[in-house]
Design a protein around this motif. Structure first.
Motif, PDB file in Angstrom:
ATOM      1  N   VAL A  78      59.629  61.687  99.298  1.00  0.00           N
ATOM      2  CA  VAL A  78      59.500  61.105 100.635  1.00  0.00           C
ATOM      3  C   VAL A  78      60.706  60.230 100.950  1.00  0.00           C
ATOM      4  CG1 VAL A  78      58.177  59.473 102.041  1.00  0.00           C
ATOM      5  CG2 VAL A  78      56.984  61.207 100.685  1.00  0.00           C
ATOM      6  N   PRO A 120      54.068  56.321 102.964  1.00  0.00           N
ATOM      7  CA  PRO A 120      54.819  57.331 103.721  1.00  0.00           C
ATOM      8  C   PRO A 120      54.700  57.199 105.233  1.00  0.00           C
ATOM      9  CG  PRO A 120      52.867  58.289 102.697  1.00  0.00           C
ATOM     10  CD  PRO A 120      53.021  56.922 102.115  1.00  0.00           C
ATOM     11  N   SER A 183      53.436  64.357 102.020  1.00  0.00           N
ATOM     12  CA  SER A 183      54.187  63.660 100.971  1.00  0.00           C
ATOM     13  C   SER A 183      54.303  64.545  99.736  1.00  0.00           C
ATOM     14  CB  SER A 183      53.494  62.342 100.605  1.00  0.00           C
ATOM     15  OG  SER A 183      53.435  61.468 101.710  1.00  0.00           O
TER      16      SER A 183
END
Length: 383
Positions: A78, A120, A183
């Motif tokens: 990420v 994220p 992610s």
């Protein structure tokens, strides 16, 4: 039990190299774990110093129910797709902002406050969850819509769980579930890109048999069907119509239920012209009984008479003494057949059409107005 299973798996995996366990396979009890032989591992991607530091901090400070990445490899994946940002001004949708939040989580102990924005999505502190989801989806997988702005607009129709926990949010029809899987897609796109779609895809779905709530349905349809394709004039009208329909289940695809309409509302995020009419009060022949060529009865008429009975039973009188007579007369109206393309815009034209009646019965449900009931049974302006 699920929490303990997830945490135990993370403890067991701690001695292993991050690349050994990919994406959600790192969480025992959620999916089967898959061992990758060290000789078969892909060449490791170089991790920047900033990403290494950020991921070490967030994995240390955000744990248990506040954990935001399944593995450090997922965090690295990420991080590599985010803008670095400025550590001296840690704001916006950047690594610097997330690293600052991860540091605050450890320094202040306020993990519930600082861990979600360290993850994220950014949680509205380090960018919005929808902005982050759409950017990650386009980079790790494939964009489902033509522009980032379109994706962000449609993402607003997803349910926001108002928390982020990589284990609890691994499944369920929420934005957070999609963030978990997009992610993981940075490490294993083949496994997780499908899971992160705007459309509900296992495991980001509600369990079969779950009755959809009207708030969730209306959030999706009022997002995906707008302008000339709008099928409800307001959220209040949508909620009123929804309350008069059978809820059905999350698995419904053709039934005359809220569940079926919600399925088509999600489909309308990607193909609004085709699916928005199916989400409206009549179902447009896709959510309801199939048209019967022998009797002429249609799904649109089934829905109309159901809603008319709910909203205006005291006004039916001699016009429609029973549901059968209502459906029989309805079949003679223009727009009664499947794929008639209902929208508020098309229904606002005066005349004795089913679209006009559906609009006014929707208004009657919302406003409890006798004048709307009279229009819904064929008086002005539906005459």
């Amino acid at each position: 039990m699920r929490r303990m299973t997830g945490l135990l798996s993370l403890i067991l995996l701690a001695p292993l190299a991050p690349a050994t366990w990919l994406g959600c396979h790192a969480i025992a009890g959620i999916e089967d774990r898959t061992y990758v032989d060290p000789g078969e591992q892909p060449e490791p991607t170089e991790v920047s110093e900033q990403c290494a530091a950020y991921c070490a901090t967030v994995m240390e400070n955000c744990t248990a129910e506040h954990q935001v990445y399944s593995t450090v490899a997922t965090c690295h994946g990420v991080c590599a797709l985010l803008e670095p940002g400025d550590p001296l001004e840690p704001v916006d949708n950047t690594v610097a902002c997330r690293a600052h939040q991860a540091e605050l989580a450890g320094r202040t102990g306020e993990v519930a406050v600082h861990c979600p924005p360290a993850g994220p999505g950014g949680a509205g502190v380090c960018g919005s969850n929808c902005e982050s989801y759409c950017a990650l989806r386009a980079s790790a997988c494939m964009a489902e819509l033509a522009t980032h702005e379109q994706c962000v607009a449609m993402c607003a129709g997803l349910t926001d769980a108002d928390m982020f926990d990589v284990i609890e949010n691994h499944e369920g029809d929420t934005l957070q579930c999609r963030l978990v899987h997009v992610s993981s897609a940075t490490v294993d796109p083949e496994e997780h890109c499908d899971h992160s779609s705007l459309m509900p895809v296992e495991p980001c779905v509600e369990p079969a048999g779950t009755a959809p709530d009207c708030e969730g349905f209306c959030q999706v349809v009022m997002t995906s069907c707008t302008g000339e394709l709008a099928v409800y004039e307001s959220e209040a009208q949508c909620l009123s119509v929804c309350g008069a329909l059978p809820p059905g289940g999350a698995e419904d695809r053709e039934e005359n239920t809220v569940g079926c309409r919600k399925y088509h509302a999600y489909s309308a995020m990607l193909a609004p012209t085709a699916h928005c009419p199916h989400t409206g009060p009549g179902g447009d022949g896709h959510c309801g009984s199939a048209d019967d060529p022998e009797t002429g009865l249609t799904g649109n008429c089934e829905s109309y008479c159901m809603l008319l009975t709910a909203a205006c039973s005291e006004y039916l009188g001699e016009s429609f003494p029973d549901p059968a007579s209502c459906e029989s007369e309805c079949t003679l109206l223009p727009g009664a057949a499947r794929d008639s393309g209902y929208s508020v815009a098309s229904a606002e034209a005066e005349g004795d059409t089913l679209a006009c009646r559906l609009l006014h019965v929707s208004r009657a449900l919302e406003l409890n107005d006798p004048e709307e009931c009279l229009a819904a049974i064929g008086e002005s302006p539906c005459q």
